[in-house]
Design a protein around this motif. Structure first.
Motif, PDB file in Angstrom:
ATOM      1  N   LYS A  55     -26.726   4.551  16.837  1.00  0.00           N
ATOM      2  CA  LYS A  55     -28.108   4.517  16.343  1.00  0.00           C
ATOM      3  C   LYS A  55     -28.507   3.063  16.141  1.00  0.00           C
ATOM      4  O   LYS A  55     -27.688   2.222  15.768  1.00  0.00           O
ATOM      5  CB  LYS A  55     -28.241   5.293  15.033  1.00  0.00           C
ATOM      6  N   ASP A  56     -29.769   2.785  16.368  1.00  0.00           N
ATOM      7  CA  ASP A  56     -30.227   1.407  16.223  1.00  0.00           C
ATOM      8  C   ASP A  56     -30.559   1.088  14.765  1.00  0.00           C
ATOM      9  O   ASP A  56     -30.524   1.949  13.897  1.00  0.00           O
ATOM     10  CB  ASP A  56     -31.406   1.118  17.149  1.00  0.00           C
ATOM     11  N   ALA A  57     -30.885  -0.170  14.537  1.00  0.00           N
ATOM     12  CA  ALA A  57     -31.146  -0.636  13.174  1.00  0.00           C
ATOM     13  C   ALA A  57     -32.304   0.104  12.520  1.00  0.00           C
ATOM     14  O   ALA A  57     -32.264   0.366  11.317  1.00  0.00           O
ATOM     15  CB  ALA A  57     -31.403  -2.140  13.175  1.00  0.00           C
ATOM     16  N   SER A  58     -33.309   0.479  13.270  1.00  0.00           N
ATOM     17  CA  SER A  58     -34.444   1.175  12.656  1.00  0.00           C
ATOM     18  C   SER A  58     -34.031   2.560  12.148  1.00  0.00           C
ATOM     19  O   SER A  58     -34.487   2.986  11.086  1.00  0.00           O
ATOM     20  CB  SER A  58     -35.632   1.264  13.608  1.00  0.00           C
ATOM     21  N   ASN A  59     -33.156   3.251  12.874  1.00  0.00           N
ATOM     22  CA  ASN A  59     -32.659   4.553  12.400  1.00  0.00           C
ATOM     23  C   ASN A  59     -31.830   4.388  11.126  1.00  0.00           C
ATOM     24  O   ASN A  59     -31.955   5.187  10.191  1.00  0.00           O
ATOM     25  CB  ASN A  59     -31.790   5.237  13.467  1.00  0.00           C
ATOM     26  N   ILE A  60     -31.004   3.376  11.121  1.00  0.00           N
ATOM     27  CA  ILE A  60     -30.160   3.119   9.954  1.00  0.00           C
ATOM     28  C   ILE A  60     -31.022   2.701   8.762  1.00  0.00           C
ATOM     29  O   ILE A  60     -30.808   3.162   7.638  1.00  0.00           O
ATOM     30  CB  ILE A  60     -29.086   2.072  10.300  1.00  0.00           C
ATOM     31  N   ALA A  61     -32.014   1.867   9.003  1.00  0.00           N
ATOM     32  CA  ALA A  61     -32.929   1.445   7.941  1.00  0.00           C
ATOM     33  C   ALA A  61     -33.676   2.635   7.357  1.00  0.00           C
ATOM     34  O   ALA A  61     -33.897   2.706   6.144  1.00  0.00           O
ATOM     35  CB  ALA A  61     -33.909   0.403   8.467  1.00  0.00           C
ATOM     36  N   GLN A  62     -34.047   3.561   8.204  1.00  0.00           N
ATOM     37  CA  GLN A  62     -34.722   4.781   7.747  1.00  0.00           C
ATOM     38  C   GLN A  62     -33.849   5.548   6.770  1.00  0.00           C
ATOM     39  O   GLN A  62     -34.304   6.021   5.737  1.00  0.00           O
ATOM     40  CB  GLN A  62     -35.041   5.673   8.950  1.00  0.00           C
ATOM     41  N   TYR A  63     -32.581   5.694   7.113  1.00  0.00           N
ATOM     42  CA  TYR A  63     -31.644   6.386   6.225  1.00  0.00           C
ATOM     43  C   TYR A  63     -31.502   5.641   4.894  1.00  0.00           C
ATOM     44  O   TYR A  63     -31.525   6.257   3.829  1.00  0.00           O
ATOM     45  CB  TYR A  63     -30.275   6.551   6.894  1.00  0.00           C
ATOM     46  N   LEU A  64     -31.369   4.326   4.953  1.00  0.00           N
ATOM     47  CA  LEU A  64     -31.245   3.536   3.727  1.00  0.00           C
ATOM     48  C   LEU A  64     -32.481   3.692   2.841  1.00  0.00           C
ATOM     49  O   LEU A  64     -32.368   3.928   1.631  1.00  0.00           O
ATOM     50  CB  LEU A  64     -31.016   2.063   4.070  1.00  0.00           C
ATOM     51  N   SER A  65     -33.652   3.574   3.443  1.00  0.00           N
ATOM     52  CA  SER A  65     -34.901   3.699   2.683  1.00  0.00           C
ATOM     53  C   SER A  65     -35.047   5.094   2.089  1.00  0.00           C
ATOM     54  O   SER A  65     -35.434   5.251   0.925  1.00  0.00           O
ATOM     55  CB  SER A  65     -36.101   3.388   3.582  1.00  0.00           C
ATOM     56  N   SER A  66     -34.741   6.093   2.879  1.00  0.00           N
ATOM     57  CA  SER A  66     -34.821   7.470   2.415  1.00  0.00           C
ATOM     58  C   SER A  66     -33.872   7.702   1.234  1.00  0.00           C
ATOM     59  O   SER A  66     -34.226   8.371   0.257  1.00  0.00           O
ATOM     60  CB  SER A  66     -34.490   8.421   3.566  1.00  0.00           C
ATOM     61  N   SER A  67     -32.691   7.137   1.314  1.00  0.00           N
ATOM     62  CA  SER A  67     -31.711   7.283   0.236  1.00  0.00           C
ATOM     63  C   SER A  67     -32.219   6.662  -1.058  1.00  0.00           C
ATOM     64  O   SER A  67     -32.041   7.224  -2.133  1.00  0.00           O
ATOM     65  CB  SER A  67     -30.382   6.636   0.632  1.00  0.00           C
ATOM     66  N   ILE A  68     -32.842   5.514  -0.938  1.00  0.00           N
ATOM     67  CA  ILE A  68     -33.377   4.846  -2.124  1.00  0.00           C
ATOM     68  C   ILE A  68     -34.477   5.688  -2.755  1.00  0.00           C
ATOM     69  O   ILE A  68     -34.497   5.904  -3.966  1.00  0.00           O
ATOM     70  CB  ILE A  68     -33.902   3.439  -1.777  1.00  0.00           C
TER      71      ILE A  68
ATOM     72  N   PHE B 223     -21.581   5.325   8.633  1.00  0.00           N
ATOM     73  CA  PHE B 223     -20.511   5.153   9.606  1.00  0.00           C
ATOM     74  C   PHE B 223     -20.756   6.043  10.818  1.00  0.00           C
ATOM     75  O   PHE B 223     -20.632   5.604  11.962  1.00  0.00           O
ATOM     76  CB  PHE B 223     -19.169   5.466   8.936  1.00  0.00           C
ATOM     77  N   GLN B 224     -21.141   7.282  10.564  1.00  0.00           N
ATOM     78  CA  GLN B 224     -21.414   8.215  11.659  1.00  0.00           C
ATOM     79  C   GLN B 224     -22.610   7.747  12.495  1.00  0.00           C
ATOM     80  O   GLN B 224     -22.570   7.804  13.724  1.00  0.00           O
ATOM     81  CB  GLN B 224     -21.663   9.624  11.117  1.00  0.00           C
ATOM     82  N   LEU B 225     -23.657   7.290  11.835  1.00  0.00           N
ATOM     83  CA  LEU B 225     -24.827   6.780  12.564  1.00  0.00           C
ATOM     84  C   LEU B 225     -24.431   5.620  13.486  1.00  0.00           C
ATOM     85  O   LEU B 225     -24.870   5.554  14.638  1.00  0.00           O
ATOM     86  CB  LEU B 225     -25.916   6.315  11.589  1.00  0.00           C
ATOM     87  N   VAL B 226     -23.602   4.729  12.969  1.00  0.00           N
ATOM     88  CA  VAL B 226     -23.165   3.575  13.758  1.00  0.00           C
ATOM     89  C   VAL B 226     -22.320   4.032  14.947  1.00  0.00           C
ATOM     90  O   VAL B 226     -22.502   3.550  16.067  1.00  0.00           O
ATOM     91  CB  VAL B 226     -22.392   2.580  12.864  1.00  0.00           C
ATOM     92  N   LEU B 227     -21.420   4.972  14.715  1.00  0.00           N
ATOM     93  CA  LEU B 227     -20.585   5.467  15.815  1.00  0.00           C
ATOM     94  C   LEU B 227     -21.413   6.175  16.882  1.00  0.00           C
ATOM     95  O   LEU B 227     -21.042   6.192  18.057  1.00  0.00           O
ATOM     96  CB  LEU B 227     -19.503   6.412  15.293  1.00  0.00           C
ATOM     97  N   GLU B 228     -22.543   6.740  16.467  1.00  0.00           N
ATOM     98  CA  GLU B 228     -23.455   7.396  17.414  1.00  0.00           C
ATOM     99  C   GLU B 228     -24.386   6.391  18.086  1.00  0.00           C
ATOM    100  O   GLU B 228     -25.319   6.776  18.789  1.00  0.00           O
ATOM    101  CB  GLU B 228     -24.275   8.461  16.693  1.00  0.00           C
TER     102      GLU B 228
END
Length: 93
Positions: free
Chosen positions: A51-64, A44-49
């Motif tokens: 951030k583009d899809a690649s930044n969000i994807a990075q977070y998702l991948s890192s979390s996995i 949610f914070q990334l989206v409010l800032e």
């Protein structure tokens, strides 16, 4: 939090449960689980800032990788990230 922001927050949670589900807990029989809710605040914070899809994807991948010890489909992470960005555009923009 404003009403539209709450709507986006819930939309992100729904995307994680229905579309992301990296450990496969959504068997289609349960309406909802809080399994991935701990990831929503940061996304949610990334989206409010804006951030583009690649930044969000990075977070998702890192979390996995780091939190679940699973292998990652970078393409799937990017698809989910685009859904999250699109939800923001539909709800907040």
């Amino acid at each position: 939090m404003k009403a539209k922001q709450k709507e986006l927050y819930k939309a992100i949670a729904s995307i994680l449960w229905h579309d992301w589900d990296p450990i496969g807990v959504n068997d289609g029989e349960n309406e909802w689980s809080d399994e991935y809710d701990s990831y929503v605040p940061h996304l949610f914070q990334l989206v409010l800032e804006d951030k583009d899809a690649s930044n969000i994807a990075q977070y998702l991948s890192s979390s996995i990788k780091q939190n679940m010890g699973r292998s990652v489909s970078e393409q799937h992470s990017l698809e989910i990230a685009h859904k999250i960005v699109n939800a923001k555009k539909q709800i907040l923009d």
